[in-house]
Design a protein around this motif. Sequence first.
Motif, PDB file in Angstrom:
ATOM      1  N   ALA A   1       0.851  -1.185   0.000  1.00  0.00           N
ATOM      2  CA  ALA A   1       0.000   0.000   0.000  1.00  0.00           C
ATOM      3  C   ALA A   1       0.885   1.233   0.000  1.00  0.00           C
ATOM      4  N   SER A   2       0.397   2.292  -0.637  1.00  0.00           N
ATOM      5  CA  SER A   2       1.151   3.543  -0.676  1.00  0.00           C
ATOM      6  C   SER A   2       0.171   4.703  -0.795  1.00  0.00           C
ATOM      7  N   ALA A   3       0.658   5.872  -0.429  1.00  0.00           N
ATOM      8  CA  ALA A   3      -0.165   7.081  -0.470  1.00  0.00           C
ATOM      9  C   ALA A   3       0.384   8.038  -1.508  1.00  0.00           C
ATOM     10  N   ALA A   4      -0.523   8.723  -2.191  1.00  0.00           N
ATOM     11  CA  ALA A   4      -0.147   9.742  -3.170  1.00  0.00           C
ATOM     12  C   ALA A   4      -1.171  10.869  -3.091  1.00  0.00           C
ATOM     13  N   GLU A   5      -0.983  11.873  -3.917  1.00  0.00           N
ATOM     14  CA  GLU A   5      -1.922  12.997  -3.922  1.00  0.00           C
ATOM     15  C   GLU A   5      -2.058  13.543  -5.331  1.00  0.00           C
ATOM     16  N   GLU A   6      -3.271  13.832  -5.734  1.00  0.00           N
ATOM     17  CA  GLU A   6      -3.542  14.434  -7.035  1.00  0.00           C
ATOM     18  C   GLU A   6      -4.574  15.537  -6.849  1.00  0.00           C
ATOM     19  N   ALA A   7      -4.233  16.731  -7.306  1.00  0.00           N
ATOM     20  CA  ALA A   7      -5.141  17.884  -7.237  1.00  0.00           C
ATOM     21  C   ALA A   7      -5.699  18.075  -5.826  1.00  0.00           C
TER      22      ALA A   7
END
Length: 255
Positions: free
Chosen positions: A175-181
Amino acid sequence: MARQPDGPPPPPTVQKLRIRYAKRGRLRFASHRDLARALERALRRARVPMAFSAGFSPHPKISYLGAAPTGSASEAEYVEIGLAERCDPEAVRAALDAALPEDIAVLECVEAVQGTGSLADRIDTSVWRVELPGVRLVELAPAVEKFLAADVVTVAKRTKNGLKDVDARPAVASASAAEEAGCAILHMVVRQVTPAVRPDDVLAALTAVADLRPPLPPRAVREAQGRLDDTGTVADPLGPDRAARTRCQGEHATV
């Protein structure tokens, strides 16, 4: 003596096709039963020559694999159909796609090649993308780290027999976290175990370990299904059929 069904026996299955389709938009809220009915109606409208089971209540030979939970969109739903006549897989894909509602897209259709194994044996894992509106990366990232660091994360899961405590941690391969807009995105690879661990179970686990509570409903999309290998890669379940068909075509071309 058992009574035998009247009439001639159904024609044999002469070809199996394996289909990948997507459910999007409003149809992510349709149940698996509703989607199955829509697919069967579309097969009739598209005049696909289905093979049928024997007996007093013949059914078209359709096998569904690992349906995504109601409320989740998917780009990787799989179904296998048996045909009574040989057909061009791409022609079946196009005809079926045209006969289905707009939010169901038939993305791929390949012929099952004998000797390559069953489709079910090639699927044991799902790849998920979960958008979390109202959650920032600085909130999601440490919650994911705490979850991955835990040995056991117990959540209450609703089953047909009522609530049941389930350990959500072992099913999550990564699992991993990211961010978009400005929207946090949870990416995860989840093994298909029994009882099933779904995106909402993992979100409940994040609440348990880090008190992460998204203020708005999450948007989950299954991006892929397949078999997880030792490197963490999820293999394309239709790949063996494509490869075998390419080899057969190459052998015929050299004869």
